[in-house]
Scaffold this motif. Sequence first.
Motif, mmCIF file in Angstrom:
data_model
loop_
_atom_site.group_PDB
_atom_site.id
_atom_site.type_symbol
_atom_site.label_atom_id
_atom_site.label_comp_id
_atom_site.label_asym_id
_atom_site.label_seq_id
_atom_site.Cartn_x
_atom_site.Cartn_y
_atom_site.Cartn_z
ATOM 1 N N VAL A 174 0.920 -1.175 -0.007
ATOM 2 C CA VAL A 174 -0.033 -0.095 0.053
ATOM 3 C C VAL A 174 0.957 1.189 0.140
ATOM 4 N N ASN A 175 1.869 1.131 0.972
ATOM 5 C CA ASN A 175 2.832 2.440 0.751
ATOM 6 C C ASN A 175 3.739 2.382 -0.143
ATOM 7 N N ALA A 176 4.177 1.261 -0.887
ATOM 8 C CA ALA A 176 4.730 1.492 -2.321
ATOM 9 C C ALA A 176 3.885 2.114 -3.387
ATOM 10 N N LEU A 177 2.693 1.577 -3.375
ATOM 11 C CA LEU A 177 1.624 2.354 -4.216
ATOM 12 C C LEU A 177 1.489 3.967 -3.947
ATOM 13 N N TRP A 178 1.511 4.153 -2.649
ATOM 14 C CA TRP A 178 1.298 5.619 -2.256
ATOM 15 C C TRP A 178 2.406 6.484 -2.773
ATOM 16 N N VAL A 179 3.636 5.787 -2.569
ATOM 17 C CA VAL A 179 4.585 6.588 -3.088
ATOM 18 C C VAL A 179 4.826 6.650 -4.445
ATOM 19 N N ASN A 180 4.446 5.569 -5.100
ATOM 20 C CA ASN A 180 4.272 5.595 -6.796
ATOM 21 C C ASN A 180 3.269 6.380 -7.048
ATOM 22 N N GLY A 181 2.029 6.491 -6.531
ATOM 23 C CA GLY A 181 0.986 7.585 -6.823
ATOM 24 C C GLY A 181 1.311 9.049 -6.740
ATOM 25 N N LEU A 182 1.846 9.456 -5.808
ATOM 26 C CA LEU A 182 2.418 10.595 -5.594
ATOM 27 C C LEU A 182 3.293 11.093 -6.756
ATOM 28 N N ALA A 183 4.163 10.220 -6.972
ATOM 29 C CA ALA A 183 5.169 10.525 -7.872
ATOM 30 C C ALA A 183 4.329 10.516 -9.408
ATOM 31 N N THR A 184 3.514 9.670 -9.601
ATOM 32 C CA THR A 184 2.666 9.841 -10.548
ATOM 33 C C THR A 184 2.071 11.183 -10.879
ATOM 34 N N VAL A 185 1.331 11.648 -9.840
ATOM 35 C CA VAL A 185 0.769 13.039 -9.684
ATOM 36 C C VAL A 185 1.813 14.251 -10.290
ATOM 37 N N LEU A 186 2.756 14.083 -9.555
ATOM 38 C CA LEU A 186 3.760 15.002 -9.797
ATOM 39 C C LEU A 186 4.296 15.021 -11.520
ATOM 40 N N GLU A 187 4.434 13.906 -11.805
ATOM 41 C CA GLU A 187 4.991 13.598 -13.055
ATOM 42 C C GLU A 187 3.797 14.078 -14.323
ATOM 43 N N LEU A 188 2.648 13.723 -14.062
ATOM 44 C CA LEU A 188 1.362 14.281 -14.881
ATOM 45 C C LEU A 188 1.018 15.596 -14.926
ATOM 46 N N ALA A 189 1.487 16.546 -13.642
ATOM 47 C CA ALA A 189 1.289 17.902 -13.527
ATOM 48 C C ALA A 189 2.497 18.395 -14.510
ATOM 49 N N ALA A 190 3.816 17.966 -14.341
ATOM 50 C CA ALA A 190 4.733 18.373 -15.074
ATOM 51 C C ALA A 190 4.610 18.360 -16.776
ATOM 52 N N ARG A 191 3.728 17.260 -17.174
ATOM 53 C CA ARG A 191 3.624 17.036 -18.492
ATOM 54 C C ARG A 191 2.686 17.788 -19.024
ATOM 55 N N THR A 192 1.501 18.227 -18.169
ATOM 56 C CA THR A 192 0.590 19.160 -18.551
ATOM 57 C C THR A 192 0.755 20.763 -18.049
ATOM 58 N N GLY A 193 1.946 21.065 -17.504
ATOM 59 C CA GLY A 193 2.164 22.319 -16.900
ATOM 60 C C GLY A 193 0.995 22.981 -15.789
ATOM 61 N N THR A 194 0.781 21.863 -15.132
ATOM 62 C CA THR A 194 -0.251 22.425 -14.130
ATOM 63 C C THR A 194 0.382 21.838 -12.608
ATOM 64 N N THR A 195 -0.229 22.468 -11.712
ATOM 65 C CA THR A 195 0.140 22.421 -10.309
ATOM 66 C C THR A 195 -0.109 21.063 -9.935
ATOM 67 N N PRO A 196 0.882 20.391 -9.142
ATOM 68 C CA PRO A 196 0.738 19.166 -8.578
ATOM 69 C C PRO A 196 -0.064 19.113 -7.315
ATOM 70 N N GLY A 197 -0.345 20.306 -6.626
ATOM 71 C CA GLY A 197 -0.895 20.453 -5.418
ATOM 72 C C GLY A 197 -0.227 19.796 -4.301
ATOM 73 N N ALA A 198 -0.779 18.907 -3.408
ATOM 74 C CA ALA A 198 -0.404 18.468 -2.048
ATOM 75 C C ALA A 198 0.597 17.466 -2.272
#
Length: 637
Positions: free
Chosen positions: A442-466
């Motif tokens: 669950v925590n491996a997926l949590w770290v992976n999910g947070l990194a995914t949000v950062l990655e998608l925000a960078a791709r789209t030029g938007t804020t990653p939020g929290a």
Amino acid sequence: MATVRPIAFGPQLSARLTEGATREWLVPDGAGGYAMGTVSGLRTRRYHGLLVVAGRTPVARNLALASLDAVVTLPSGTTVRLGVHQWADGAISPDGHRFLAGFTLLDGVPRWRWRIGDVVIEREVAAVAGRPAVGVVHRLVAGGPVTLTCEALCTWRDAHGERTAGGPPPAVTVTADGCVVEQAYRLSGPGFAMTGEWYRGVRYRAEAERGLPPTEDLWYAGRFRTELSRPGQVHEVSAWAGDLEDVPPRPATVVTAARARNRDVVAAAAPADDTRAALALAADAFVVRTATGPDVVAGYPWFGAWSRDTMISYEGLFLATGRAELGRDLLRAYAGTLSRGMLANTADTGSVEYNTADGTLWFLHAVGRHVTEAGDDDLAAELLPALRDVVNHHLAGTRYGIGTDPADGLLRQGSAGEALTWMDARVGGVPVTARAGKPVEVNALWVNGLATVLELAARTGTTPGAAEQAYPSAREGFSRRFPTPSGLLYDVVDGPNGDDATLRPNQLLAWSLPHAPLRPDREALQRIGAELITPLGPRSLAPGEPGYRGRHRGGPAERDSAYHTGTVWPWLTGPYAGAWQRLGVDAGDVLTDIEAHLAEHGLGSISETADGDAPHQATGCPFQAWSVAENLRVRTM
């Protein structure tokens, strides 16, 4: 181009019930229904039948046409029955399997071949793609003339239950070319004559082994008869539900179309070898179109759609098979089930449930893989607000005690009576492996999910939020809290009894995910391989650990107790091979021996589970989505 090799058996297997009745075939209709049975022709499960119809959702299935028993009348007047049934007293009658010369699964279409002296008859079964309809073709190959009769054994009941002669028989209405049963489905073929008789005490040996009611009664509704005077002539019967006036194509055409479609499915996946071709075709069975859009059947014959299974399977079922556009629609639809930052675990049982700590995190992973592989920045921009909301709710806390611990940035979970991880078996309402606290995957997926949000925000030029602040905190907390002094990882930290170092395969995700929190250690993987790996995949618990069970057998309570305490799960082959790949080891060097299994249980597919002890006999669903998907994914990385 790689192709799907035929799976073929001669009489030494197909004509012997001990072997032939344990190998099952599946013909899915693409709408959640199917036809299913065994090589020998014996129906061993309550779920076996030629027409099993999905309802509003894939899990709400009804068994319709249970069997179409062929009877051959030779010129001498001798009658030979080719059907096979077992009865409540254990007797096998008729025993038509004795005449089987062979069975072949060719391009996903099953074919039986019976020999009665110089007379040879073949049978093929195929579904009409996208609707509850099946065609059954009998063909005279050699000898003749003969009279061929097909006896329709019918019912209309929930696929998970049984129907007996204690109630009224199915209502049968004769039509010009057959009959309508219960105003629910229609049969069409040559020379129909209505009969009407209960076949009492049909026994299902697989259900008896599972500790479930093993008998029911079937209604002999009528028979179809035709004369086959020369080789090449056919006897065709159609069965369909839905719009009963919408007559499907003739069965011979259905068979030809099914083979052609299945070859196209394989070609679209562009497989590099025959194993990947077989898995690409197997994957197709689980991708269905429902009234609300595309979905995934978790396993046949008894599962419907589960979000955890769907998201774990996503990359293998959609991205590895050339279905990114269809997958896009699925991800958008599932995003619509988000509530308080949680993805619905299931909605196809009549109620919406959110009882999973990891399903939502697998959803973040699936979206990330889709955007990366398909270059779909538009979908990233569309879903990012929802993904940021997922992060916010997990940071603040949501259902079932799921929330972030500010001390280390890790996710904790736990609620009395609930099993919220993928190890979700319960016996008498009590979780077998509750794993309250902070589970490693669950925590491996949590770290992976947070990194995914950062990655998608960078791709789209938007804020990653929290996620921007949560990610380094969770990653640092994971690196600090989960490694054990032995070099492996804790299965759970901060559990009711402290940190749990039980050797399970869940830690593999900490090394195999795209944004895994840790780099794999060769020695640790070797130790895990030595303790957990079997020919079909990793065990769910190492032998020698307290509570280990090496056999996944018996009644429901006994099976559920063993479900995650030693039982083998082939889907975990993906994380295991993926962790090795991150060390530069080719997947082919560490993959389990799944190729031989494709002809051992659910033909052309991979089972849900297997015994932890040798010879690792397959258990659970013979056809399981995430087992196929992860074995396919890791071969295409």
